[in-house]
Design a protein around this motif. Structure first.
Motif, short mmCIF file in Angstrom:
data_model
loop_
_atom_site.label_atom_id
_atom_site.label_comp_id
_atom_site.label_asym_id
_atom_site.label_seq_id
_atom_site.Cartn_x
_atom_site.Cartn_y
_atom_site.Cartn_z
N GLY A 149 122.88 78.64 -63.97
CA GLY A 149 122.50 80.22 -63.52
C GLY A 149 121.22 80.51 -63.77
O GLY A 149 120.73 81.15 -62.85
N ALA A 150 120.69 80.03 -64.92
CA ALA A 150 119.06 80.43 -65.16
C ALA A 150 118.30 79.69 -63.89
O ALA A 150 117.32 80.32 -63.24
CB ALA A 150 118.58 79.80 -66.35
N SER A 151 118.63 78.39 -63.37
CA SER A 151 117.66 77.98 -62.23
C SER A 151 117.95 78.57 -61.09
O SER A 151 117.17 78.43 -60.27
CB SER A 151 118.01 76.31 -62.23
N GLN A 152 119.28 79.17 -60.63
CA GLN A 152 119.52 79.68 -59.28
C GLN A 152 119.27 81.21 -59.39
O GLN A 152 119.55 81.90 -58.27
CB GLN A 152 120.90 79.34 -59.01
N LEU A 153 118.47 81.81 -60.47
CA LEU A 153 118.47 83.20 -60.47
C LEU A 153 116.91 83.61 -60.57
O LEU A 153 116.45 84.27 -61.58
CB LEU A 153 119.17 83.92 -61.30
N PRO A 154 116.10 82.78 -59.94
CA PRO A 154 114.67 82.97 -60.22
C PRO A 154 114.23 84.27 -59.59
O PRO A 154 114.73 84.94 -58.74
CB PRO A 154 113.91 81.79 -59.57
N ASP A 155 113.03 84.87 -60.28
CA ASP A 155 112.45 86.21 -59.71
C ASP A 155 113.61 87.34 -59.81
O ASP A 155 113.29 88.40 -58.86
CB ASP A 155 111.82 85.97 -58.63
N THR A 156 114.30 87.16 -60.62
CA THR A 156 115.16 88.34 -60.67
C THR A 156 115.47 89.25 -61.98
O THR A 156 116.04 90.24 -62.25
CB THR A 156 116.75 87.74 -60.60
#
Length: 316
Positions: free
Chosen positions: A223-230
């Motif tokens: 989840g952390a890796s797939q939600l950059p710049d959010t």
């Protein structure tokens, strides 16, 4: 030669039982202080204006209930509280509202691993409040069966309740946190998942439970890796031995056998933990205090997972 003091060896040196009893009394005193901590702590509004969902709040001794009370104490605007069993939800709502009149409380009887229930709840938060800031995916179950006695249906159900519920929290929670409104000009949020030290390495749970909690940790990292710049952070909590409704049978058995002082003796703190201690870490992760912590599996276990097995006195 006599020094005027006469005693037997057992009198000169406390017995192992007396040492254990004294240690257990110190543990109970410490745990009592931990439970009273919230009452003695001024409201710092660490979650002021925040809207949060917490699953798995039904147990009277559980992490979810402790977190709900703590989030309310720290000024959350609206708490959506979910449990599969409805029995204790009215009491939790009444308890929070009687202490914190400024906090909205909505309780829902639902399955945290139900796709429609979680998607609808996240949509409801957006409709009613215009935002979702925190999703604490805490719902879970545990079994105690040996791998040879665990059938496929049990394994699948444990994975569904523990891991699928975390996946749904990540999927729908993050989507809601990205939505903007007049009350929220930028995406922001914190997703917290209850994993376990059993998900870090073997020896702390059954095959199905350990596997499901390892999956939860993986989901937090993904989840952390797939939600950059959010500005949406995803982390996992990994409790050690905590006295909750899920572990009640272990604690009751030990107390009935008169060996309660031995519970939790494998970690360096030589004691078990309480839900209130885990809730404090959940609060930290939910608040801006942890704004640079993302994709982590945080062990809250008294140091249990800090060391390889070692017989003290043999090596050091």
């Amino acid at each position: 030669m006599s020094d005027g003091y006469s005693s037997t060896p057992s009198q000169r040196k406390p017995s192992a039982q007396r040492i254990a009893e004294a240690s257990y009394k110190r543990t109970l005193t410490r745990l009592d202080k931990i439970q009273q901590h919230i009452a003695d702590t001024p409201r710092a509004n660490k979650l002021k204006g925040k809207v949060a969902i917490i699953t798995g709040v039904g147990s009277l001794k559980g992490i979810g209930r402790a977190a709900a009370l703590l989030f309310a104490h720290q000024g959350a605007r609206h708490l959506y509280l979910i449990d599969y069993v409805e029995d204790n939800l009215p009491n939790l709502k009444e308890t929070i509202e009687s202490k914190y009149s400024d906090v909205k409380v909505t309780t829902i009887q639902a399955d945290a691993a139900d796709d429609k229930a979680i998607s609808s709840l996240c949509a409801r938060a957006i409709l009613e409040e215009g935002r979702l800031d925190v999703f604490f995916a805490n719902a879970g179950i545990a079994t105690g069966t040996h791998i040879w006695d665990t059938d496929a249906a049990t394994f699948e159900n444990t994975m569904r309740v523990n891991a699928l519920s975390a996946f749904l929290a990540l999927k729908y929670g993050s989507a809601a946190m990205k939505k903007l409104s007049d009350d929220k000009s930028d995406s922001w949020g914190s997703i917290i998942m209850t994993a376990s030290v059993a998900g870090l390495r073997a020896g702390a749970g059954s095959a199905d439970y350990s596997s499901s909690k390892a999956a939860v940790i993986s989901l937090a990292q993904l989840g952390a890796s797939q939600l950059p710049d959010t500005n949406i952070r995803v982390n996992a909590l990994c409790p050690g031995l905590i006295e909750t409704g899920m572990t009640t049978s272990t604690f009751d058995y030990a107390r009935a056998k008169g060996v309660a002082g031995k519970i939790g003796q494998l970690n360096p703190q030589r004691r078990f933990g309480m839900s209130e201690g885990i809730a404090q870490v959940a609060l930290f992760l939910a608040s801006d205090d942890s704004s640079y912590i993302n994709g982590q599996a945080i062990a809250v276990d008294g140091g249990l997972s800090a060391s390889h097995p070692v017989a003290l006195g043999k090596m050091w």
